[in-house]
Design a protein around this motif. Structure first.
Motif, mmCIF file in Angstrom:
data_model
loop_
_atom_site.group_PDB
_atom_site.id
_atom_site.type_symbol
_atom_site.label_atom_id
_atom_site.label_comp_id
_atom_site.label_asym_id
_atom_site.label_seq_id
_atom_site.Cartn_x
_atom_site.Cartn_y
_atom_site.Cartn_z
ATOM 1 N N THR A 339 0.838 -1.206 0.000
ATOM 2 C CA THR A 339 0.000 0.000 0.000
ATOM 3 C C THR A 339 0.866 1.247 0.000
ATOM 4 O O THR A 339 0.604 2.201 -0.761
ATOM 5 C CB THR A 339 -0.938 0.014 1.222
ATOM 6 N N LEU A 342 2.369 1.708 -3.454
ATOM 7 C CA LEU A 342 1.391 2.247 -4.394
ATOM 8 C C LEU A 342 1.154 3.736 -4.154
ATOM 9 O O LEU A 342 1.013 4.516 -5.102
ATOM 10 C CB LEU A 342 0.071 1.474 -4.266
ATOM 11 N N THR A 384 -6.354 -2.140 -2.849
ATOM 12 C CA THR A 384 -5.068 -2.814 -2.678
ATOM 13 C C THR A 384 -5.273 -4.293 -2.392
ATOM 14 O O THR A 384 -4.593 -5.154 -2.966
ATOM 15 C CB THR A 384 -4.262 -2.163 -1.541
ATOM 16 N N TRP A 450 -5.004 -0.247 -10.656
ATOM 17 C CA TRP A 450 -5.234 0.129 -9.246
ATOM 18 C C TRP A 450 -6.002 1.441 -9.238
ATOM 19 O O TRP A 450 -5.443 2.504 -9.500
ATOM 20 C CB TRP A 450 -3.896 0.265 -8.519
#
Length: 548
Positions: A339, A342, A384, A450
């Motif tokens: 996470t 990202l 996620t 995503w």
């Protein structure tokens, strides 16, 4: 005479083992009608492709894109396997007929040896009885009471990272995975066991923590031997088998024995301390770490007050300690790590999420009701866990011949339409958790992107009407049915609190090093050509943090 009898017995046993293992190879199977990829080799079939750390991702994606929810795979030495991500088939496997599609025998036996007869080492009615006792322990009411523990550990993490980055005017490279791993262990220690593994702000040796961190690497080295456990006869006392294990001249086996011994010894010590405190009354309990609000204290209190019929034996309560640790540590820590990666790769999402967190907190700890109602935080976590589920594949074994229905007919290799699949007894079934989460037929053409925003509006009917049998958000990330992840609320709470505390204080940007996520029982990252798991990111102080 006795010698002849022994020779006949040994020969008969050998023939039985050969037949038990190779009958699936020798007999014609209805699975041969299903489409599927060719075997990579006779010895390994498709299994190496399915579990290869780097190349396995491409193979999983090929299965997801090329086959309509189910495919025949080739197992080792000619065995046939199934790969399943069709929602109706998944529902039958993990919900409707879960008593037939059980965990693999080698998985259960190895878990019984390592962590004892806990949730990961029991089947059937035995498992259901444990779940019945444990389900209330993971209720929302108990999760609320754990918020102070989570915040206390999280603030120590903030202090530790602040010391690493505050001496520099520029962002400092730190290994985010290492910090998430240490934090996850301390959170499950305090909130799960009422025990502190790691003060975080400094290195403190702990043999229990060292044993836990050594377990996964040791287990990987014994993967082949674990699969032989179902073929070992179940006779002899534990003391006899301990003596046998001590004679095995294998470094990995002896390392695992040492790890298991340490974990068991320390678990017994913690258990006995808690037992004495509960017997002495509430005042003694509240003086312990966690103040009696930890999962084990709640479980032990509930078990002491349960009826004779529902009460768990002491060894089963004890076994839950190691079970909680292994189920909660790498999964959540690695999910947190990806996470933050990202967010580093998508600075606009990081900024938007930070603004939501700062507005909700205003410099104070966020309470439970506010935490679970932050829409963008929830969207980031869900997306996620959808696209980067820590566990990509799980395995089941058919304990009897079954018929597996499909959501839509598929075309067999002979051109016929197949609406249901006969599954022979002992067939290994690979559940495609990640494939279900990224199936374009359900999630749309942007399934591999995503996009947290997808969760801010109603999901498309293709998702809601698919009726994916997962326990969480139409996803298979936490599985479903009677073996669904019992601690998924604990995991969500941990993710959200750590994200709130760190994003309010720090910024995260890429380190510039290539990061590879490796396919494993639980996915893990490595940087560049390194083999050691790590996730370097550049971390800096958020300058506006003190003005809010």
């Amino acid at each position: 005479m006795a010698s002849s009898f022994l020779q006949i017995f040994v020969l008969s046993l050998a023939l039985w083992l050969v037949w038990r293992y190779f009958r699936q190879v020798l007999l014609k199977s209805p699975l041969d009608k299903l489409p599927g990829p060719p075997a990579q080799s006779f010895l390994s079939g498709n299994l190496k492709q399915l579990i290869a750390p780097r190349e396995g991702w491409k193979f999983l994606q090929t299965l997801t894109d090329s086959y309509p929810g189910i495919a025949k795979l080739h197992g080792p030495v000619g065995h046939r396997m199934l790969y399943v991500f069709d929602p109706v088939a998944l529902h039958n496997i993990i919900v409707k007929d879960q008593h037939v599609y059980e965990e693999a025998a080698w998985f259960i036996k190895s878990n019984q040896i390592v962590v004892g007869p806990g949730l990961l080492g029991t089947l059937g009615e035995h498992h259901r009885k444990q779940r019945k006792m444990l389900n209330p322990v993971f209720s929302i009411a108990h999760m609320r009471r754990m918020i102070p523990i989570f915040n206390q550990v999280g603030r120590r993490l903030v202090d530790a990272i602040t010391k690493e980055v505050s001496g520099s005017s520029a962002a400092v490279e730190i290994d985010v995975l290492s910090w998430m791993g240490r934090t996850a262990l301390e959170l499950i220690g305090q909130a799960g066991l009422g025990y502190s593994f790691d003060p975080l702000v400094k290195e403190a040796p702990d043999d229990f923590a060292a044993a836990i961190k050594s377990f996964a690497p040791a287990a990987i080295g014994l993967s082949f031997w674990r699969r032989l456990l179902p073929y070992i006869p179940e006779w002899g006392s534990p003391a006899f088998w301990r003596w046998v294990v001590e004679l095995i001249p294998h470094e990995g086996v002896q390392k695992m024995k040492s790890i298991v011994d340490t974990m068991h010894q320390r678990s017994v010590e913690i258990y006995e301390q808690k037992k004495r405190a509960l017997e002495e009354g509430d005042e003694k309990v509240t003086r312990q770490i966690g103040e009696g609000k930890d999962i084990m204290s709640i479980l032990m209190r509930a078990n002491m007050n349960a009826s004779e019929e529902d009460r768990l034996p002491e060894e089963e309560v004890l076994a839950q300690m190691s079970t909680f640790i292994f189920a909660a540590m790498d999964t959540t820590s690695n999910a947190l790590a990806i996470t933050f990666q990202l967010l580093a790769d998508h600075p606009d999402v990081q900024t938007k999420l930070r603004e939501e967190i700062l507005q909700a907190s205003r410099g104070e700890d966020i309470d439970y009701d506010t935490l679970v109602s932050l829409p963008y935080l929830d969207a980031v976590c869900r997306e996620t866990l959808r696209l980067h589920a820590p566990v990509s594949v799980m395995f089941r074994e058919a304990r009897q011949d079954m018929i597996l229905p499909l959501s839509e007919p598929i075309r067999g290799v002979d051109g016929s339409m197949i609406r249901e699949v006969p599954v022979p007894k002992d067939t290994m079934v690979a559940l495609g958790l990640l494939s279900s989460n990224t199936n374009k037929a359900i999630w749309g053409e942007d399934a591999l992107e995503w996009k947290p925003e997808r969760w801010l509006s109603p999901l498309p009917t293709s998702v809601t009407e698919a009726k994916v049998p997962g326990i969480y958000s139409n996803l298979m990330t936490f599985l479903g049915g009677g073996r669904a992840c019992i601690g998924f609320k604990f995991s969500q709470l941990e993710m959200k609190i750590i994200l709130c505390l760190l994003l309010a204080k720090f910024t995260f940007t890429p380190s510039g090093k290539p990061i590879h996520w490796n396919l494993a029982t639980v996915r893990y990252p490595t940087a560049g050509d390194e083999k050691k798991a790590s996730l370097p990111l550049k971390v800096g102080l958020y300058k506006a943090a003190n003005t809010v």
